[in-house]
Design a protein around this motif. Structure first.
Motif, PDB file in Angstrom:
ATOM      1  N   GLU A  78      41.866  31.942  43.305  1.00  0.00           N
ATOM      2  CA  GLU A  78      40.827  32.938  42.457  1.00  0.00           C
ATOM      3  C   GLU A  78      41.439  34.241  42.432  1.00  0.00           C
ATOM      4  N   PHE A  79      41.727  35.003  41.403  1.00  0.00           N
ATOM      5  CA  PHE A  79      42.238  36.147  41.274  1.00  0.00           C
ATOM      6  C   PHE A  79      41.005  37.183  40.753  1.00  0.00           C
ATOM      7  N   SER A  80      40.900  38.407  41.830  1.00  0.00           N
ATOM      8  CA  SER A  80      39.744  39.247  41.477  1.00  0.00           C
ATOM      9  C   SER A  80      40.178  40.466  41.894  1.00  0.00           C
ATOM     10  N   GLY A  81      39.153  41.323  41.804  1.00  0.00           N
ATOM     11  CA  GLY A  81      39.423  42.653  42.219  1.00  0.00           C
ATOM     12  C   GLY A  81      39.327  43.808  41.054  1.00  0.00           C
ATOM     13  N   PRO A  82      39.320  45.095  41.539  1.00  0.00           N
ATOM     14  CA  PRO A  82      39.374  46.282  40.590  1.00  0.00           C
ATOM     15  C   PRO A  82      40.760  46.196  39.725  1.00  0.00           C
ATOM     16  N   VAL A  83      42.014  45.753  40.095  1.00  0.00           N
ATOM     17  CA  VAL A  83      43.062  45.890  39.431  1.00  0.00           C
ATOM     18  C   VAL A  83      43.245  44.864  38.344  1.00  0.00           C
TER      19      VAL A  83
END
Length: 311
Positions: free
Chosen positions: A192-197
């Motif tokens: 799972e890719f997440s975060g502000p970027v």
């Protein structure tokens, strides 16, 4: 205990509650093959005497287009004949690369389960779909039965944060992450890719990152569905299907959680012959470039061509 995106999607498609490590038979929403893998699929389907496919199926002629040989031309002819006999969708020569035309088709929505006879099928995880590559024979079985078995993967959560430096793009970010994790560092895991970027990236950038999940051994590269995803999907949706995002629970259990701050990241180059050997391009000034290729299913989209054209 809460669920990850992968656990939720596979539970829905199995019709029962699943957690990582469980085995389940799941209903397939969409399947596809390309001209390098469809010949075996077609042979298996015809050999089994299947009269009607039990899952939505499409084929794309993109790996050898235009045909370089008589043998490949025969494969293309076989694909066209099969598409006509089974009323399957076919993207012929010139339509585009499978991992661009398929998401643009509007056939895949968040929460779908997608099998593709191509290792980079994980691309569609950027749309919140559990999308994974399988072998041609496996895909033939899926089309015959409308379902197939899976082991529910554990999930690695990757949080990407920081300010994106000038000259750094999605491909640089994923090469950097894969080099840290290793080409086999996420074998049979969901990521799972997440975060502000990730939130800031365009859909083209997100597709690039999900596409490369398999290069760290992952089964699927998922991203949370947000307003940007929905805006990209809405004009493309077929059959008036509703967009129903699948999000991980706050108390979901992860195999590990990794954080990357890319604020100081420099443009990356993966050295031969492994994807997990990336270094800063500035460290390779002694390498002279005689020829460059702009394309591929990872980042050969319009956004990438515009970036190249501006250099």
């Amino acid at each position: 205990m809460g669920k990850t995106i992968a656990e939720k999607i596979l539970s829905t498609h199995a019709g029962r509650n699943l957690k990582a490590g469980d085995f389940a038979i799941c209903k397939i929403d969409f399947a596809f093959g390309q001209d390098g893998t469809s010949s075996i699929i077609i042979d298996q389907i015809r050999e089994m005497g299947v009269k009607e496919l039990k899952a939505k199926f499409c084929m794309v002629i993109d790996h050898s287009a235009p045909s370089p040989s008589e043998g490949v031309s025969r494969v293309h002819k076989k694909m066209r004949g099969f598409a006509g006999d089974y009323s399957s969708l076919l993207y012929d020569i010139g339509c585009g690369v499978c991992h661009q035309v398929i998401p643009e088709s509007g056939e895949i929505l968040p929460g779908d389960l997608v099998f593709g006879a191509d290792s980079h099928t994980c691309t569609y995880g950027a749309l919140g779909a559990f999308s994974t590559g399988v072998g041609s024979t496996d895909l033939a079985i899926s089309l015959t039965c409308g379902k197939d078995w899976l082991k529910v993967p554990e999930t690695i959560k990757i949080i990407v944060k920081g300010k994106i430096p000038k000259g750094v793009f999605a491909k640089d970010i994923i090469l950097y992450i894969i080099t840290d994790i290793g080409a086999d560092g996420a074998t049979y895991k969901a990521v799972e890719f997440s975060g502000p970027v990730i939130d800031k990236l365009s859909m083209d950038g997100r597709f690039t990152i999900s596409n490369m999940a398999v290069e760290m051994g992952a089964k699927v590269g998922l991203m949370p569905v947000d307003k940007k995803t929905i805006a990209w999907l809405k004009p493309r949706i077929k059959n008036k299907r509703k967009i129903e995002p699948v999000l991980a629970d706050k108390d979901a259990k992860y195999a590990k959680v990794l954080e990357y701050d890319i604020s100081k990241l420099k443009p990356q180059v993966a050295r031969p012959h492994s994807v997990d050997s990336a270094v800063a391009a500035a460290d390779l000034k002694q390498i002279k470039i005689q020829e460059a290729y702009l394309g591929t299913c990872t980042n050969g989209r319009l956004e990438d061509l515009k970036i190249a054209a501006a250099i």
